[in-house]
Design an enzyme around this catalytic site. Structure first.
Site, short mmCIF file in Angstrom:
data_model
loop_
_atom_site.label_atom_id
_atom_site.label_comp_id
_atom_site.label_asym_id
_atom_site.label_seq_id
_atom_site.Cartn_x
_atom_site.Cartn_y
_atom_site.Cartn_z
N ILE A 261 -20.02 -0.97 -0.84
CA ILE A 261 -19.38 -1.96 0.27
C ILE A 261 -18.98 -0.68 1.30
O ILE A 261 -18.45 0.41 0.97
CB ILE A 261 -18.10 -2.67 -0.01
CG1 ILE A 261 -18.13 -3.67 -1.54
CG2 ILE A 261 -17.66 -3.48 1.13
CD1 ILE A 261 -19.40 -4.34 -1.50
N ASN B 253 -6.24 -4.48 -5.70
CA ASN B 253 -7.38 -4.24 -5.16
C ASN B 253 -7.15 -2.47 -4.74
O ASN B 253 -8.25 -1.92 -4.60
CB ASN B 253 -7.53 -4.82 -3.69
CG ASN B 253 -8.45 -4.14 -2.77
OD1 ASN B 253 -9.66 -4.18 -2.64
ND2 ASN B 253 -7.64 -3.39 -1.61
N LYS C 29 -12.60 1.32 -13.99
CA LYS C 29 -13.01 -0.05 -13.86
C LYS C 29 -13.41 -0.74 -14.83
O LYS C 29 -13.17 -2.01 -15.03
CB LYS C 29 -14.04 -0.09 -12.71
CG LYS C 29 -13.42 0.54 -11.47
CD LYS C 29 -12.39 -0.17 -10.54
CE LYS C 29 -12.13 0.30 -9.53
NZ LYS C 29 -11.20 -0.71 -8.83
N ASP D 30 0.98 -1.26 -0.10
CA ASP D 30 0.10 -0.18 0.02
C ASP D 30 1.00 1.40 0.01
O ASP D 30 1.99 1.12 0.37
CB ASP D 30 -0.69 -0.06 1.28
CG ASP D 30 -2.19 0.92 1.02
OD1 ASP D 30 -3.12 0.12 1.01
OD2 ASP D 30 -2.03 2.17 1.05
N THR E 194 -16.39 4.66 0.92
CA THR E 194 -17.63 5.03 0.83
C THR E 194 -18.31 5.59 2.02
O THR E 194 -19.44 5.66 2.16
CB THR E 194 -18.74 3.85 0.36
OG1 THR E 194 -18.18 2.84 1.46
CG2 THR E 194 -18.33 3.20 -0.87
N VAL F 279 1.14 1.55 -6.68
CA VAL F 279 0.67 0.83 -7.70
C VAL F 279 0.92 1.38 -9.25
O VAL F 279 1.13 0.52 -10.19
CB VAL F 279 -0.74 0.13 -7.57
CG1 VAL F 279 -0.82 -0.74 -6.41
CG2 VAL F 279 -1.74 1.28 -7.72
N TYR G 33 -14.11 7.17 -12.87
CA TYR G 33 -13.90 5.75 -12.12
C TYR G 33 -14.73 4.48 -12.80
O TYR G 33 -13.78 3.56 -12.95
CB TYR G 33 -14.88 5.84 -10.79
CG TYR G 33 -14.71 4.59 -9.87
CD1 TYR G 33 -13.71 4.54 -9.03
CD2 TYR G 33 -15.87 4.11 -9.82
CE1 TYR G 33 -13.75 3.47 -8.26
CE2 TYR G 33 -15.70 2.95 -8.86
CZ TYR G 33 -14.81 2.65 -8.22
OH TYR G 33 -14.57 1.32 -7.33
N THR H 79 -16.90 1.10 3.44
CA THR H 79 -15.18 1.05 3.88
C THR H 79 -15.06 2.59 3.71
O THR H 79 -15.90 3.33 3.56
CB THR H 79 -14.48 0.56 2.67
OG1 THR H 79 -14.80 1.34 1.42
CG2 THR H 79 -14.94 -0.92 2.17
P1 NAD Z 1 -10.15 2.08 0.67
O1 NAD Z 1 -10.16 3.60 0.30
O2 NAD Z 1 -10.84 1.82 1.82
O3 NAD Z 1 -8.96 1.51 0.38
C1 NAD Z 1 -8.06 1.58 -0.75
C2 NAD Z 1 -6.85 1.36 -0.30
O4 NAD Z 1 -5.94 1.76 -1.52
C3 NAD Z 1 -6.04 2.23 0.65
O5 NAD Z 1 -5.39 1.76 1.58
C4 NAD Z 1 -5.14 3.47 -0.01
O6 NAD Z 1 -4.12 3.91 0.57
C5 NAD Z 1 -4.79 2.44 -1.07
N1 NAD Z 1 -4.26 3.04 -2.45
C6 NAD Z 1 -4.85 4.29 -2.96
N2 NAD Z 1 -3.95 4.60 -4.06
C7 NAD Z 1 -2.97 3.77 -3.77
C8 NAD Z 1 -1.67 3.59 -4.83
N3 NAD Z 1 -1.23 4.57 -5.96
N4 NAD Z 1 -0.66 2.60 -4.57
C9 NAD Z 1 -0.98 1.74 -3.41
N5 NAD Z 1 -2.09 1.84 -2.84
C10 NAD Z 1 -3.05 2.75 -3.05
O7 NAD Z 1 -11.20 1.58 -0.63
P2 NAD Z 1 -12.15 0.39 -0.58
O8 NAD Z 1 -13.47 0.70 -0.53
O9 NAD Z 1 -11.50 -0.67 0.27
O10 NAD Z 1 -11.82 0.03 -2.10
C11 NAD Z 1 -11.09 -1.48 -2.43
C12 NAD Z 1 -11.02 -1.53 -4.10
O11 NAD Z 1 -12.50 -1.75 -4.16
C13 NAD Z 1 -10.88 -0.26 -5.01
O12 NAD Z 1 -10.25 -0.78 -5.97
C14 NAD Z 1 -12.27 0.27 -5.13
O13 NAD Z 1 -12.38 1.08 -6.11
C15 NAD Z 1 -13.04 -1.24 -5.30
N6 NAD Z 1 -14.41 -0.87 -5.00
C16 NAD Z 1 -14.90 -0.55 -3.72
C17 NAD Z 1 -16.35 -0.50 -3.64
C18 NAD Z 1 -16.88 0.34 -2.23
O14 NAD Z 1 -18.23 0.49 -2.50
N7 NAD Z 1 -16.27 0.27 -1.33
C19 NAD Z 1 -17.14 -0.83 -4.70
C20 NAD Z 1 -16.68 -1.34 -5.72
C21 NAD Z 1 -15.22 -1.43 -5.98
#
Ligand code: NAD
Length: 244
Positions: A182, A85, A153, A37, A187, A59, A149, A184
């Protein structure tokens, strides 16, 4: 015995939300987990020096990926599983999105998983096996109004299929997961709009928002040998929202 015993696993975005839950549950299944991360303080806090290791990764940085993969192979000798992720989100309307907004979104959400697959698949191919799980979003499949976004995706969706096709003959599987909303930190902003949350719950056949474990459990299955004949698949996890 766990379903992922001794599987060396990289989970990007492992410091928060879905990724943090994956780190916890993959480790419970016996995996050796590298939580990669950009938030190094958060990954340092979950590193236990035994089966969970925090490593800093941006990433979208090619050289950073190369170094991470080299370090992991030197330390553990292999990489069995990659979960792409890490991601960011934004709700700007189309006419407000700048070139920089678009680039950053695509560099993290789409180019990041591409780089991960590029570097990690080389190691997996050499071992003749491996499993990659890419986290897309239900917004890649339906119009939810998140422009840059959703596009990023959608790119994850396409490169997952392409990689599954290309890597199959090397024993490397690639699958994509499409989460709905989800709960988190990503959101958390929704909490400010109780009416929106209520409308989403109402519109969801299973009548709730998703939890990080809903996604982590699916990723464990896809990553595990139980899914040994599954590649190129698309698993929507949204309580039935997009099935209607
Ligand atoms: P989150 O914001 O809680 O966590 C995202 C993590 O990614 C964080 O720890 C952040 O530090 C890390 N990150 C961001 N930029 C980065 C980079 N350049 N290099 C390395 N790490 C980096 O988000 P989440 O809700 O846990 O989402 C996780 C994944 O699920 C994401 O890809 C998100 O798009 C996808 N997603 C989430 C939801 C939702 O509703 N939460 C829905 C669909 C998809």
């Amino acid at each position: 015995m766990g379903r992922l015993d001794n599987k060396v696993t990289i989970i990007t975005g492992g410091a928060s939300g879905i990724g943090a839950k994956m780190v916890e549950l993959f480790a419970q299944e016996g995996a050796i987990v590298i939580a990669a991360d950009i938030n190094d303080a958060a990954i340092a806090a979950i590193d236990n020096g035994k089966n969970i290791f925090g490593m800093k990764l941006n990433v979208m940085d090619d050289a950073n990926w190369k170094e991470l993969v080299e370090n992991i192979v030197e330390k553990f000798g292999k990489i069995d599983i990659l979960v792409n992720n890490a991601g960011i989100s934004s709700e700007k309307p189309m006419d407000a999105i700048t070139v920089d907004d678009w680039s950053l979104m695509h560099n993290i959400n789409a180019f990041g998983p591409f780089l991960g697959m590029k570097h990690v698949s080389a190691v997996m191919k050499e071992n003749g096996k491996g499993s990659i799980v890419n986290i897309s979003s239900f917004t890649a499949q339906i119009g939810m109004g998140l422009n840059a976004y959703s596009a990023s995706k959608g790119s994850v969706r396409a490169i997952s299929k392409a990689a599954a096709t290309a890597f199959g003959k090397f024993g490397v599987r690639v699958n994509a997961v499409f989460p709905g909303i989800i709960e988190t930190p990503m959101t958390a902003v929704l909490k400010d709009s109780a009416a929106y949350v209520e409308s989403m719950v109402k519109a969801t056949p299973l009548s709730r928002l998703g939890q990080p474990a809903d996604i982590a459990n699916a990723a464990i299955f896809l990553a595990s040998d139980e899914a040994s004949f599954i590649t190129g698949s698309e698993l929507v996890i949204d309580g039935g929202f997009s099935a209607q």
